[in-house]
Design an enzyme around this catalytic site. Structure first.
Site, PDB file in Angstrom:
ATOM      1  N   GLY A 205       0.825  -1.207   0.000  1.00  0.00           N
ATOM      2  CA  GLY A 205       0.000   0.000   0.000  1.00  0.00           C
ATOM      3  C   GLY A 205       0.857   1.254   0.000  1.00  0.00           C
ATOM      4  N   ASN A 206       0.250   2.386   0.279  1.00  0.00           N
ATOM      5  CA  ASN A 206       1.018   3.635   0.370  1.00  0.00           C
ATOM      6  C   ASN A 206       0.386   4.542   1.424  1.00  0.00           C
ATOM      7  OD1 ASN A 206      -0.947   5.527  -0.993  1.00  0.00           O
ATOM      8  ND2 ASN A 206      -0.674   3.988  -2.600  1.00  0.00           N
ATOM      9  N   ARG A 207       0.980   5.708   1.605  1.00  0.00           N
ATOM     10  CA  ARG A 207       0.596   6.568   2.739  1.00  0.00           C
ATOM     11  C   ARG A 207      -0.608   7.474   2.478  1.00  0.00           C
ATOM     12  NH1 ARG A 207       4.899   6.941   6.448  1.00  0.00           N
ATOM     13  NH2 ARG A 207       6.852   6.178   5.590  1.00  0.00           N
ATOM     14  N   SER A 208      -1.218   7.404   1.319  1.00  0.00           N
ATOM     15  CA  SER A 208      -2.317   8.344   1.031  1.00  0.00           C
ATOM     16  C   SER A 208      -3.495   8.148   1.993  1.00  0.00           C
ATOM     17  CB  SER A 208      -2.796   8.155  -0.412  1.00  0.00           C
ATOM     18  OG  SER A 208      -3.958   8.917  -0.611  1.00  0.00           O
ATOM     19  N   ALA A 275      -3.443   7.803  -5.044  1.00  0.00           N
ATOM     20  CA  ALA A 275      -2.092   7.254  -5.189  1.00  0.00           C
ATOM     21  C   ALA A 275      -2.264   5.795  -5.601  1.00  0.00           C
ATOM     22  CB  ALA A 275      -1.348   7.379  -3.871  1.00  0.00           C
TER      23      ALA A 275
END
Ligand code: PMT
Length: 401
Positions: A205-208, A275
Site C-alpha cells: 500500500g502507500n501513505r495516502s 495514489a
C-alpha cells in the site's frame, strides 16, 4: 439567475463601522444582504442603520423570531456568509463550535462558503491561540482572510487591520460566483491509496489518506457540480467531509481502473488524485503466507496506467482530465522538474505536482502545488491547506475549460 443572498456577520470591533460600506458595495453588486450583528457589534453600530442599509430585518438573538428558526434559515438560504470584522473572540468561538449568539449559531449551521475578515490588535493576531484558531478554521475550509498592516485603534499600528471593504466585497462576490461555476457539470475525483494484495492478510500500500481527494470533491460540490468520489481505502472520518457526493469504494488499482472508466464516461471533469500502485504482486495467495526462515522475493507486475488511459480518449469524449504527480527531488532534478517531465508524458490537460515524503504531502498537512499544463508550462503555484489548494486547482480547471 436568482439574486445571490449574502449574510454579513458583524462582530464587536471598531472596524464594525466599515461593514456598513461592505453592505452597500454588496447591494450595489445586486446581492440581497442580511446583517447579523453580535450583541457586542451593536455597541459599535446601530440596528436601525443595518436595517436601512440592507432593507431586511435585523435579528441578534436566536430566540428572536423563533417560529422562523432564524439561524437555520439564514444559513440555509445564504450563498455565502462573510464575517467582517471577525474579532479574536468570534474566531475562537467559531473554531470551537460555540454558539452563544445568533451569528455563531448561523455559522455552525452553515453549509455555504464562509469568509472571515479578522480585525484586532497585533498582539492578539500574533498570539499562538489566534494563530492556531485561524489555522484550524482554514483547514476546515473557512476562508479566513489575511489582515492589513497599518493604523489600529488608539495609537497602535501594525498587522491586524481589517482589509478594506472594497477588497472584502470583491473577494466575497468572486466566492459567490464560484458557488455556481460548475453547475450542471459532472466531476469524478479519485482519492486514497490502492492496496495490492499479497495474501488474504497482507497488501502493498502507500501513505495516502484520501484527504486531498476529499477536499477536491468538496470544492467541486460547493461550486454546484454533481460529484462522484472513487475512494480507495479512505477512513470513514475522512470520508465524512465528502457528504453529498456519490461514493464508489475500491481496493486495488485494477478495481480503480474499472470504476474510473465506468464513472468517467459522461463526466465533464476527471481528477486522478489517488495514489495508485505502479506494481502489484504477480501472485496472490489464497492462504496466509507462512514464515520459512529464508529470504523472500516477491515478483511484481506493472499495473495499468489509469490516468494515461483516461487522458488518451479525453478529447473524443469531451472531458477535461487532471492528474497528480507525487514527486521527490534528487541530485539529478527537483520535484518540479520531474513533475514537468511527467506532465508532458502523461498527456492529461493539467498535472498537479506536489512534493511528498515521510512528513510531506500525505494526511492533514499544508501542501505546496504547481499546476502544469500538458506542454510543460507552469500555470499556477500555491501553498496552503488542502482545502485552499482544492480551490486553486478548480480555479485553474475553470480557466482551462
Ligand atoms: O491522500 P492524501 O494523504 O491527502 O495525500 C495526497 C497525495 C499525496 C496522495 C496526492 O496529493 C497525490 O500526489 N496523488 C497522486 C499520487 C501518485 O500516484 O502520483 P504518481 O506520480 O505516482 O502518479 C501520477 C498520476 O498517475 C496520478 O494522477 C496517479 O493517480 C496516476 N496513476 C499512477 C499510477 C497508475 N498505475 N495509474 C494512475 O492513474
Amino acid at each position: 439567475m436568482s439574486r445571490s443572498r449574502i449574510v454579513v456577520g458583524i462582530s464587536g470591533g471598531i472596524a464594525a463601522y466599515k461593514s456598513c460600506i461592505l453592505i452597500r458595495l454588496l447591494r450595489k453588486a445586486g446581492a440581497d444582504v442580511v446583517a447579523v450583528p453580535t450583541p457586542a457589534a451593536l455597541e459599535m453600530i446601530g440596528k436601525t442603520t443595518l436595517e436601512a442599509l440592507t432593507g431586511n430585518r435585523v435579528h441578534v438573538r436566536t430566540s428572536e423570531a423563533a417560529d422562523q428558526v432564524t439561524h437555520v434559515r439564514h444559513a440555509q438560504e445564504a450563498d455565502a456568509i462573510v464575517v467582517a470584522p471577525a474579532t479574536a473572540n468570534t474566531l475562537a468561538k467559531t473554531r470551537w463550535g460555540i454558539a452563544d449568539n445568533l451569528l455563531l449559531n448561523t455559522l455552525l449551521a452553515a453549509r455555504c462558503p464562509v469568509v472571515m475578515a479578522p480585525a484586532m490588535h497585533t498582539e492578539m493576531w500574533t498570539n499562538p491561540a489566534t494563530v492556531e484558531n485561524v489555522a484550524v478554521l482554514r483547514s476546515r475550509g473557512i476562508d479566513v482572510l489575511d489582515v492589513g498592516v497599518g493604523q489600529l485603534t488608539g495609537k497602535d499600528a501594525g498587522p491586524g487591520r481589517m482589509l478594506e471593504p472594497e477588497a472584502i466585497a470583491e473577494h466575497v462576490l468572486a466566492t459567490v460566483a464560484r458557488t455556481r461555476d460548475l453547475q450542471g457539470r459532472h466531476v469524478v475525483v479519485s482519492a486514497g491509496g490502492t492496496r495490492e494484495p499479497l495474501d488474504p492478510v497482507r497488501f502493498l500500500g502507500n501513505r495516502s489518506s484520501g484527504r486531498f481527494g476529499v477536499e477536491l470533491a468538496r470544492e467541486a460540490r460547493s461550486r454546484g457540480a454533481e460529484v462522484t468520489l472513487v475512494a480507495a481505502n479512505v477512513e470513514a472520518s475522512v470520508l465524512e467531509r465528502a457528504g453529498g457526493t456519490r461514493l464508489v469504494r475500491v481496493e486495488s488499482a485494477r478495481d480503480m481502473l474499472e470504476a474510473m472508466e465506468r464513472e468517467a464516461s459522461g463526466a465533464d471533469i476527471v481528477v486522478m488524485c489517488a495514489a495508485v500502485a505502479d506494481y502489484r504482486p504477480v501472485e496472490r495467495l489464497d492462504v496466509k503466507r507462512k514464515k520459512t526462515g529464508e529470504d523472500l522475493a516477491v515478483r511484481l507486475v506493472e499495473n495499468p496506467d489509469i490516468l494515461a488511459a483516461l487522458a488518451r480518449d479525453r478529447r473524443k469524449e469531451g472531458r477535461l482530465v487532471v492528474g497528480f504527480a507525487a514527486e521527490t527531488g534528487d541530485e539529478t532534478a527537483s520535484a518540479l522538474e520531474y513533475g514537468i517531465a511527467k506532465a508532458r508524458r502523461k498527456g492529461a490537460d493539467l498535472l498537479v505536482v506536489n512534493e511528498v515524503g515521510e512528513r510531506l504531502g500525505f494526511g492533514d498537512v499544508d501542501t505546496a502545488v504547481a499546476i502544469v499544463a500538458d506542454d510543460g508550462t507552469v500555470v499556477r503555484e500555491a501553498e496552503g491547506s488542502k482545502s485552499r489548494m482544492a480551490r486553486v486547482i478548480f480555479d485553474a480547471i475553470r480557466e482551462r475549460m
